[in-house]
Design an enzyme around this catalytic site. Structure first.
Site, PDB file in Angstrom:
ATOM      1  N   LEU A  60       0.816  -1.339   0.106  1.00 33.61           N
ATOM      2  CA  LEU A  60       0.100  -0.005   0.093  1.00 33.61           C
ATOM      3  C   LEU A  60       0.758   1.140   0.097  1.00 33.61           C
ATOM      4  O   LEU A  60       0.609   2.126  -0.679  1.00 33.61           O
ATOM      5  CB  LEU A  60      -0.981  -0.053   1.167  1.00 33.61           C
ATOM      6  CG  LEU A  60      -1.891  -0.795   1.164  1.00 33.61           C
ATOM      7  CD1 LEU A  60      -2.690  -1.075   2.494  1.00 33.61           C
ATOM      8  CD2 LEU A  60      -3.031  -0.780   0.249  1.00 33.61           C
ATOM      9  N   MET A  61       2.052   1.410   0.825  1.00 29.43           N
ATOM     10  CA  MET A  61       2.936   2.530   1.018  1.00 29.43           C
ATOM     11  C   MET A  61       3.952   2.632  -0.325  1.00 29.43           C
ATOM     12  O   MET A  61       3.919   3.802  -0.744  1.00 29.43           O
ATOM     13  CB  MET A  61       3.800   2.386   2.102  1.00 29.43           C
ATOM     14  CG  MET A  61       3.010   2.381   3.402  1.00 29.43           C
ATOM     15  SD  MET A  61       4.130   1.837   4.678  1.00 29.43           S
ATOM     16  CE  MET A  61       5.146   3.075   4.997  1.00 29.43           C
ATOM     17  N   ASP A  79       1.198  13.450   0.289  1.00 34.70           N
ATOM     18  CA  ASP A  79       1.421  14.669   0.784  1.00 34.70           C
ATOM     19  C   ASP A  79       2.084  15.900   0.103  1.00 34.70           C
ATOM     20  O   ASP A  79       3.532  15.571   0.077  1.00 34.70           O
ATOM     21  CB  ASP A  79       1.930  14.348   2.186  1.00 34.70           C
ATOM     22  CG  ASP A  79       2.135  15.769   3.066  1.00 34.70           C
ATOM     23  OD1 ASP A  79       1.570  16.917   2.689  1.00 34.70           O
ATOM     24  OD2 ASP A  79       2.710  15.893   4.000  1.00 34.70           O
ATOM     25  N   SER A 107       1.986  25.339   1.878  1.00 34.76           N
ATOM     26  CA  SER A 107       3.362  25.279   2.557  1.00 34.76           C
ATOM     27  C   SER A 107       4.122  24.202   1.848  1.00 34.76           C
ATOM     28  O   SER A 107       4.512  23.002   2.539  1.00 34.76           O
ATOM     29  CB  SER A 107       3.485  25.132   3.814  1.00 34.76           C
ATOM     30  OG  SER A 107       2.462  25.668   4.712  1.00 34.76           O
ATOM     31  N   LYS A 153       6.157  21.361  -0.095  1.00 32.92           N
ATOM     32  CA  LYS A 153       7.697  20.649   0.211  1.00 32.92           C
ATOM     33  C   LYS A 153       8.453  20.700  -1.031  1.00 32.92           C
ATOM     34  O   LYS A 153       8.261  21.169  -2.005  1.00 32.92           O
ATOM     35  CB  LYS A 153       7.342  19.208   0.295  1.00 32.92           C
ATOM     36  CG  LYS A 153       6.350  18.700   1.776  1.00 32.92           C
ATOM     37  CD  LYS A 153       6.355  17.096   1.474  1.00 32.92           C
ATOM     38  CE  LYS A 153       5.543  16.664   2.916  1.00 32.92           C
ATOM     39  NZ  LYS A 153       5.991  16.681   4.085  1.00 32.92           N
ATOM     40  N   ARG A 172       3.925   9.504  -1.204  1.00 37.36           N
ATOM     41  CA  ARG A 172       2.879   8.522  -1.581  1.00 37.36           C
ATOM     42  C   ARG A 172       2.685   7.427  -0.251  1.00 37.36           C
ATOM     43  O   ARG A 172       1.670   6.821  -0.048  1.00 37.36           O
ATOM     44  CB  ARG A 172       2.949   7.691  -2.589  1.00 37.36           C
ATOM     45  CG  ARG A 172       4.349   6.876  -2.603  1.00 37.36           C
ATOM     46  CD  ARG A 172       4.755   6.225  -3.952  1.00 37.36           C
ATOM     47  NE  ARG A 172       6.032   5.261  -3.940  1.00 37.36           N
ATOM     48  CZ  ARG A 172       7.117   5.535  -4.021  1.00 37.36           C
ATOM     49  NH1 ARG A 172       7.475   6.839  -4.201  1.00 37.36           N
ATOM     50  NH2 ARG A 172       8.098   4.627  -3.783  1.00 37.36           N
ATOM     51  N   ASP A 230       2.728   8.392   2.910  1.00 36.00           N
ATOM     52  CA  ASP A 230       2.446   9.492   3.863  1.00 36.00           C
ATOM     53  C   ASP A 230       1.136   8.709   4.382  1.00 36.00           C
ATOM     54  O   ASP A 230       0.608   9.214   5.690  1.00 36.00           O
ATOM     55  CB  ASP A 230       2.248  10.799   3.761  1.00 36.00           C
ATOM     56  CG  ASP A 230       2.489  11.718   4.967  1.00 36.00           C
ATOM     57  OD1 ASP A 230       3.226  11.333   5.858  1.00 36.00           O
ATOM     58  OD2 ASP A 230       1.742  12.626   5.055  1.00 36.00           O
ATOM     59  N   ASP A 277       1.667  22.261   6.103  1.00 37.72           N
ATOM     60  CA  ASP A 277       2.303  20.655   5.814  1.00 37.72           C
ATOM     61  C   ASP A 277       2.435  20.025   7.199  1.00 37.72           C
ATOM     62  O   ASP A 277       2.772  18.802   7.355  1.00 37.72           O
ATOM     63  CB  ASP A 277       3.900  21.026   5.619  1.00 37.72           C
ATOM     64  CG  ASP A 277       4.569  19.468   5.010  1.00 37.72           C
ATOM     65  OD1 ASP A 277       3.870  18.782   4.848  1.00 37.72           O
ATOM     66  OD2 ASP A 277       5.836  19.542   5.046  1.00 37.72           O
ATOM     67  N   ARG A 304      -1.533  15.738  11.934  1.00 36.61           N
ATOM     68  CA  ARG A 304      -2.156  15.859  13.025  1.00 36.61           C
ATOM     69  C   ARG A 304      -3.522  16.565  13.199  1.00 36.61           C
ATOM     70  O   ARG A 304      -4.323  16.276  14.005  1.00 36.61           O
ATOM     71  CB  ARG A 304      -1.211  16.986  13.932  1.00 36.61           C
ATOM     72  CG  ARG A 304      -0.972  18.245  13.485  1.00 36.61           C
ATOM     73  CD  ARG A 304       0.249  18.910  14.168  1.00 36.61           C
ATOM     74  NE  ARG A 304       1.378  18.509  13.523  1.00 36.61           N
ATOM     75  CZ  ARG A 304       2.772  18.791  13.956  1.00 36.61           C
ATOM     76  NH1 ARG A 304       2.726  19.755  14.445  1.00 36.61           N
ATOM     77  NH2 ARG A 304       3.683  18.107  13.140  1.00 36.61           N
TER      78      ARG A 304
END
Length: 486
Positions: free
Chosen positions: A168-169, A252, A257, A259, A268, A270, A329, A333
């Protein structure tokens, strides 16, 4: 093919000390294996191999692997069971040699611990090559002999769980979108009658007033998904569940902001938190663990667009707290804040969240261990003891009030999504932020940013996304289920 283990010699005579399977095979070939090994030069060092052809008609190729010291156990300095790690590493390298010879099947010496041998074989052979025309030959590892078949099968199941997270990651973000991620997990769980999977759409997320999560998702054309899994393995389906929460940012970019472009493709992965907790539940179901587990994964992309969060925006979380988004970014959270609030609906025995949350965690521990922030020594002990067995280590980090002040001293809202001293203690201020959304007395936050990928640090994983610490989460759940029984 056949993979056999040999221990480092305790004595100076350098005579090879075989495992029992190695001894039996050597007798089968009238001592030729021992003879050839001694002719090959100095004794085999840990993790090194020798390969022999034509010794036996059933096994045209035999790989002998160095296992290190015979009675290596728990190493207190290293915080893991060295014997188990030696077996995983040695078996992985032996199986890869068989794969390089394009032999389709390999029998593996259990080396005194069939579960570790199976983990080494199945993890060591895994490679993501779905999208390539030229693929490596597929090798099926199986146990040599039949004495430890139950432990071997358990090891295979543990390793396949981690490989699911790796898959998946590693998959590109246009292949694993929020909905595709959820559907993939649903399909993996379809055959279990004691599992329910809910794929919650944006309208449900809105009704639940998850304003922080939605604020991240609105920057992307991909609609968000809230994946909710209920595994009812306990004899009493009303027993308090273990709740796993995973950050599921399927790509992400950093949002406004933005990266830096170098290495952004790795983002991919994240959603590594969501991948590991969902894979752990798939594994728990396959092992039929006798406890209830709920999995929660907020899934979305973090993209820059005309609708995206802007630095300085204020959003409202599910529990009513307002959050100043000073850096778009620091989005993971925001997802977790709402998911953690929701997790409190289930009268949980414990809430454990996993997330590739901060670059600061990678700076602090590198890829040696997952950072754990927890308000519960009971929970910490279970996670730590599980990690010694799996070799996928955890390390406790501080949740001091010192860090809380840095996120609650905020000009426009109740909390800021970054600490006021910028990068100082970044992993700790991120954990302090999450603590603002937790009232449960047994909660742990696993920051897995440092263990997201593998270059060459873990010898039984190839280069690429690591799927860590899936096996530690499974072992932790297994220990918790034993706890309930006792």
């Amino acid at each position: 093919g056949l993979v056999l283990g040999v221990y480092s010699s305790e004595k100076d005579d350098g005579a090879a000390q075989f495992t029992s399977a190695g001894d039996a095979f050597d007798r089968l070939v009238s001592g030729k294996l021992r003879e050839l090994l001694s002719l090959c030069g100095p004794p085999l060092k840990k993790g090194k191999t020798r390969i022999f052809h034509g010794l036996h008609q059933d096994f045209p190729s035999v790989v002998v692997v160095g296992l290190g010291k015979k009675n290596a156990g728990v190493n207190d300095q290293e915080n893991w069971n060295e014997g188990k790690e030696n077996i995983r590493a040695a078996v992985a390298v032996g199986c890869r040699q068989i794969q390089d010879l394009e032999i389709p099947c390999v029998e593996v010496d259990p080396c005194g611990d069939a579960q570790s041998a199976a983990e080494g074989a199945v993890l060591g052979l895994h490679e993501y090559n779905e999208l390539k025309q030229k693929k490596k030959s597929i090798v099926t590892p199986q146990l040599h002999g039949s004495a430890e078949s139950e432990a071997w099968q358990k090891g295979v199941t543990y390793a396949e769980g981690q490989n699911l997270a790796r898959y998946l990651m590693e998959a590109p973000a246009n292949y694993i979108t929020p909905i595709k991620f959820a559907e993939h997990i649903e399909q993996k769980l379809r055959s279990f009658s004691n599992v329910k999977v809910h794929i919650r759409p944006e309208s449900w997320i809105t009704t639940e007033q998850m304003g922080a999560f939605l604020s991240v998702a609105k920057g992307s054309a991909e609609p968000p998904i809230f994946l909710e899994i209920h595994y009812l393995g306990a004899a009493n389906t009303n027993d308090s569940p273990l709740v796993f929460v995973g950050k599921g940012v399927t790509f992400d970019s950093g949002g406004i902001s933005l990266k830096p472009s170098s290495g952004m493709d790795a983002m991919r992965a994240d959603m590594g938190g969501a991948a590991t907790i969902c894979s752990a539940i798939v594994t728990a179901a396959a092992l039929n663990l006798p406890l209830n587990i709920i999995g929660l994964a907020p899934l979305c992309e973090n993209m820059p667009s005309g609708k995206a969060n802007k630095p300085g925006d204020v959003v409202r979380a599910k529990n009513g707290k307002t959050i100043q988004v000073d850096n778009t970014d620091a989005e993971g959270r925001l997802l977790l804040a709402d998911a953690l609030c929701y997790a409190h609906n289930f009268n949980a025995r414990a809430i454990v969240n996993a997330a590739t949350l901060t670059g600061a965690m990678d700076v602090a521990l590198g890829s040696a261990a997952t950072g754990v922030f927890t308000n519960s020594s009971w929970l910490w002990t279970h996670l730590y003891e599980a990690s010694i067995l799996t070799g996928d280590r955890v390390w406790r980090m501080p949740l001091f009030e010192h860090y809380t002040k840095q996120v609650t001293d905020c000009p426009l809202a109740d909390v800021s999504n970054i600490g006021k001293y910028s990068r100082a203690g970044g992993a700790c201020t991120a954990a302090a932020f999450l603590k603002e959304f937790v009232t449960a007395s047994h909660w742990a936050h696993l920051d897995i940013a440092g263990v997201m990928s593998n270059k060459d640090e873990v010898p039984y994983l190839r280069k690429g996304m690591a799927g860590r610490p899936t096996r530690t989460l499974v072992e932790f759940a297994a220990r918790l289920s034993q706890d309930s029984h006792n």
